[in-house]
Design an enzyme around this catalytic site. Structure first.
Site, short mmCIF file in Angstrom:
data_model
loop_
_atom_site.label_atom_id
_atom_site.label_comp_id
_atom_site.label_asym_id
_atom_site.label_seq_id
_atom_site.Cartn_x
_atom_site.Cartn_y
_atom_site.Cartn_z
N ARG A 91 -8.00 4.85 3.16
CA ARG A 91 -7.38 3.86 2.15
C ARG A 91 -7.00 2.55 2.75
O ARG A 91 -6.40 2.69 3.73
CB ARG A 91 -6.41 4.59 1.75
CG ARG A 91 -5.34 3.80 0.61
CD ARG A 91 -4.07 4.25 0.71
NE ARG A 91 -3.06 3.39 -0.09
CZ ARG A 91 -2.19 3.30 -0.05
NH1 ARG A 91 -1.08 3.54 0.76
NH2 ARG A 91 -1.19 2.45 -0.85
N HIS A 180 -2.22 -0.09 -6.39
CA HIS A 180 -2.37 1.28 -6.81
C HIS A 180 -3.87 1.54 -7.80
O HIS A 180 -3.99 2.21 -8.53
CB HIS A 180 -1.35 1.70 -8.05
CG HIS A 180 0.05 1.87 -7.60
ND1 HIS A 180 1.16 1.24 -8.02
CD2 HIS A 180 0.39 2.46 -6.20
CE1 HIS A 180 2.03 1.64 -7.17
NE2 HIS A 180 1.85 2.04 -6.18
N HIS A 208 1.63 3.80 -13.52
CA HIS A 208 1.75 4.59 -12.08
C HIS A 208 2.94 4.62 -11.67
O HIS A 208 3.64 3.34 -11.33
CB HIS A 208 0.74 3.78 -11.34
CG HIS A 208 0.81 4.63 -9.90
ND1 HIS A 208 -0.08 5.42 -9.33
CD2 HIS A 208 1.96 4.71 -8.77
CE1 HIS A 208 0.09 5.96 -8.35
NE2 HIS A 208 1.47 5.39 -7.82
N ILE A 209 4.05 5.66 -12.05
CA ILE A 209 5.46 5.45 -11.69
C ILE A 209 5.70 6.46 -10.45
O ILE A 209 6.03 7.59 -10.75
CB ILE A 209 6.10 5.58 -13.00
CG1 ILE A 209 5.70 5.22 -14.28
CG2 ILE A 209 7.79 5.33 -12.87
CD1 ILE A 209 5.91 3.52 -14.37
N GLY A 210 5.70 6.13 -9.47
CA GLY A 210 6.20 6.60 -8.19
C GLY A 210 7.26 6.11 -7.65
O GLY A 210 7.94 5.26 -8.21
N ARG A 241 12.30 -1.60 -4.90
CA ARG A 241 12.09 -2.95 -4.87
C ARG A 241 12.52 -3.50 -6.22
O ARG A 241 12.70 -2.91 -7.20
CB ARG A 241 10.61 -3.03 -5.14
CG ARG A 241 9.98 -2.61 -3.78
CD ARG A 241 8.34 -3.10 -3.84
NE ARG A 241 7.72 -2.26 -2.73
CZ ARG A 241 6.55 -1.51 -2.83
NH1 ARG A 241 6.35 -1.00 -4.03
NH2 ARG A 241 6.15 -0.93 -1.77
N MET A 284 14.30 9.36 -8.51
CA MET A 284 14.40 9.51 -9.93
C MET A 284 15.12 10.66 -10.12
O MET A 284 15.89 10.83 -11.29
CB MET A 284 13.32 9.30 -10.77
CG MET A 284 13.18 9.46 -12.09
SD MET A 284 14.62 8.14 -12.85
CE MET A 284 13.90 6.47 -12.91
N VAL A 332 7.06 10.13 -10.45
CA VAL A 332 7.83 9.99 -11.62
C VAL A 332 7.10 10.38 -13.15
O VAL A 332 7.55 11.09 -13.88
CB VAL A 332 8.77 8.66 -11.55
CG1 VAL A 332 9.89 8.91 -12.69
CG2 VAL A 332 9.65 8.56 -10.18
N GLU A 385 -6.01 10.04 -5.91
CA GLU A 385 -6.67 8.97 -5.24
C GLU A 385 -7.43 9.36 -4.01
O GLU A 385 -8.41 8.74 -3.86
CB GLU A 385 -5.20 8.03 -4.56
CG GLU A 385 -4.40 7.30 -5.78
CD GLU A 385 -3.34 6.67 -5.21
OE1 GLU A 385 -2.20 7.58 -5.28
OE2 GLU A 385 -2.92 5.65 -4.96
P1 ADP Z 1 4.50 7.24 -3.80
O1 ADP Z 1 4.55 6.01 -4.49
O2 ADP Z 1 5.29 7.39 -2.47
O3 ADP Z 1 3.20 7.80 -3.54
P2 ADP Z 1 5.09 9.32 -5.65
O4 ADP Z 1 4.01 9.07 -6.80
O5 ADP Z 1 4.76 10.72 -4.86
O6 ADP Z 1 5.23 8.23 -4.55
O7 ADP Z 1 6.19 9.76 -6.39
C1 ADP Z 1 7.57 10.22 -5.64
C2 ADP Z 1 8.64 9.92 -6.58
O8 ADP Z 1 8.49 10.79 -7.54
C3 ADP Z 1 9.74 10.34 -5.55
O9 ADP Z 1 10.77 9.54 -5.26
C4 ADP Z 1 10.82 11.14 -7.15
O10 ADP Z 1 11.66 10.25 -7.34
C5 ADP Z 1 9.89 11.23 -8.10
N1 ADP Z 1 9.75 12.70 -8.64
C6 ADP Z 1 9.27 13.83 -8.14
N2 ADP Z 1 9.48 14.90 -9.03
C7 ADP Z 1 10.27 14.15 -9.94
C8 ADP Z 1 10.82 14.81 -11.02
N3 ADP Z 1 10.59 16.19 -11.31
N4 ADP Z 1 11.66 14.16 -11.84
C9 ADP Z 1 11.83 12.69 -11.73
N5 ADP Z 1 10.93 12.16 -10.64
C10 ADP Z 1 10.22 13.09 -9.88
#
Ligand code: ADP
Length: 410
Positions: A91, A180, A208-210, A241, A284, A332, A385
């Site tokens: 990556r 992403h 894409h909500i992480g 951010r 979250m 998320v 990914e």
């Molecule tokens: P990254 O951007 O690091 O790849 P991910 O896609 O793995 O991130 O997302 C990580 C985030 O997902 C964590 O910070 C957490 O807030 C969120 N998350 C994981 N499980 C849950 C859940 N059950 N409810 C809400 N948020 C969650």
């Protein structure tokens, strides 16, 4: 064919070993604290307990060596010999304007990735260390690079240009790149399969909500616009951010608080977003928990976060003159039914009818969370990914071998 997928960071290295016959990850793991004392290698194989090994790993070359030792370990390994690894896919965060697709690594490609160090100073140098480490350990194994930005190279100038003097674009390539991309690409393909329609006929909005978060408008299979910009700071509010803000805030804050540019940069990237507004967490899960316990700041952070996702969805429906489906993915997006509900319940003007029972279901498979008569479908599609990196690497290596007249199997 076995493909090792590597995501190298400055002090970490994540890996997955894929068997491309079945497209399954047969081993996954990570090395953390590279270059520090007590480096940790964590290795996992399906149906077996996780293995943790603490040792001194001073550089990426040693990290890759340790990974290869683990993959061929008598007890914990999955390969008889390291020659069972036929290719490695990496990556790479930033491909600038040079790369609109994945490529095999050669001297020219490495030079180009180095040229892009300025655009991704935290990421690209670490990826190069990963590539060099594989070269040292597996000198004859082909390597491919898959860029986070490549999928977005299809954006038209109306989407990617900033309205600033064009000399800055011409001289320094200051523009929107988007990130992403591998995830937006993967989930849009999965969504089209799920909907049973050709991707080329669909208008999709992928969210894409992480930890990091971005929305993309995908018009007929191609990225048309995306919320992250020249760097991943722009767009949605994220864990730490700020996302979108008036650029004039930067000089104003520097003056008022007597901060340096670096300090403001760090504030916007590491101390803003959910953590800044809630004062609770960037995670979250903890925001939702605090909100349910009556914490007003957590509620405000949640409301701002979901409001901004909804604004982008609205903007992208306008940008594409419609949408067939909205897709949620990443940590998320895949896991938080509360977040999806908050975003979707105020999209009724566009004909989005959320089915709350379906929204509450958890599954590793793609699924629809809207009613059957909803004008726009909302889907949850788990991202992968690493699989897309493995697939691209496989395709590139196979094409090369076929070009050389080598016979191949699986
Ligand atoms: P990254 O951007 O690091 O790849 P991910 O896609 O793995 O991130 O997302 C990580 C985030 O997902 C964590 O910070 C957490 O807030 C969120 N998350 C994981 N499980 C849950 C859940 N059950 N409810 C809400 N948020 C969650």
């Amino acid at each position: 064919m076995n493909i090792l997928v590597i995501n190298a960071g400055s002090s970490s290295l994540k890996y997955q070993l894929y068997d491309m016959k079945t497209e399954t990850a047969i081993a996954t793991g990570r090395v953390e604290r590279i270059g520090m004392d007590s480096s940790i290698l964590t290795h996992e194989v399906a149906h077996q307990p996780e293995v943790r090994e603490v040792s001194e790993i001073l550089d990426h070359t040693t990290a890759v060596k340790k990974v290869l030792d683990m993959l061929t370990h008598r007890k914990f390994g999955v390969l008889r010999n390291i020659s069972d690894i036929q290719a490695v896919g990496h990556r790479v965060v930033h491909g600038g304007e040079s790369f609109s697709e994945s490529v095999l690594v050669d001297a020219k490609v490495k030079l180009e990735i180095r040229r892009l160090f300025d655009l991704a100073p935290l990421h690209n140098p670490a990826h190069m260390m990963g590539i060099a480490a594989v070269e040292e350990n597996l000198p004859h194994v082909p390597q491919a690079v898959v860029f986070d930005t490549a999928f977005h190279q299809s954006m038209p100038p109306t989407s990617y240009l900033y309205a600033i003097p064009t000399v800055l674009y011409r001289k320094h390539k200051i523009r929107r790149y988007g990130f992403h991309g591998t995830s937006h690409d993967y989930v849009s393909q999965r969504a089209a399969e799920y909907l049973g329609k050709p991707l080329e006929q669909l208008k999709l909005i992928t969210c894409h909500i992480g930890n990091g978060a971005s929305c993309t408008a995908i018009l007929h299979g191609k990225s048309f616009d995306t919320s992250m910009g020249m760097t991943p700071l722009e767009g949605l509010m994220m864990g730490t951010r700020s996302g979108d803000l008036d650029p004039a805030v930067v000089p104003y804050t520097i003056n008022k608080e007597e901060l340096t540019l670096n300090e403001v940069n760090s504030m916007l990237n590491k101390h803003s977003g959910l953590i800044a507004i809630s004062g609770v967490s960037s995670d979250m899960r903890e925001i939702v928990e605090a909100m349910n316990d009556g914490n007003d700041n957590a509620k405000l952070a949640f409301d701002m976060y979901t409001y901004r996702i909804r604004k982008y969805i609205g903007a992208y429906i306008a940008a594409m003159d419609g949408a067939d489906a909205i897709i949620f993915t990443a940590g998320v997006g895949e896991n938080s039914d509360v977040l999806r509900k908050a975003v979707c319940e105020r999209l009724t003007f566009f004909g989005v009818q959320l089915d709350e029972a379906k929204n509450a279901i958890r599954s590793p498979e793609p699924r629809k969370i809207t009613t059957d008569d909803s004008a726009v479908s909302v889907l949850v599609v788990p991202t992968n990914e690493e699989l897309l990196i493995a697939r691209d690497t496989y395709r590139l290596v196979l094409t090369k071998l076929v070009g050389q007249g080598v016979e191949t199997e699986g």
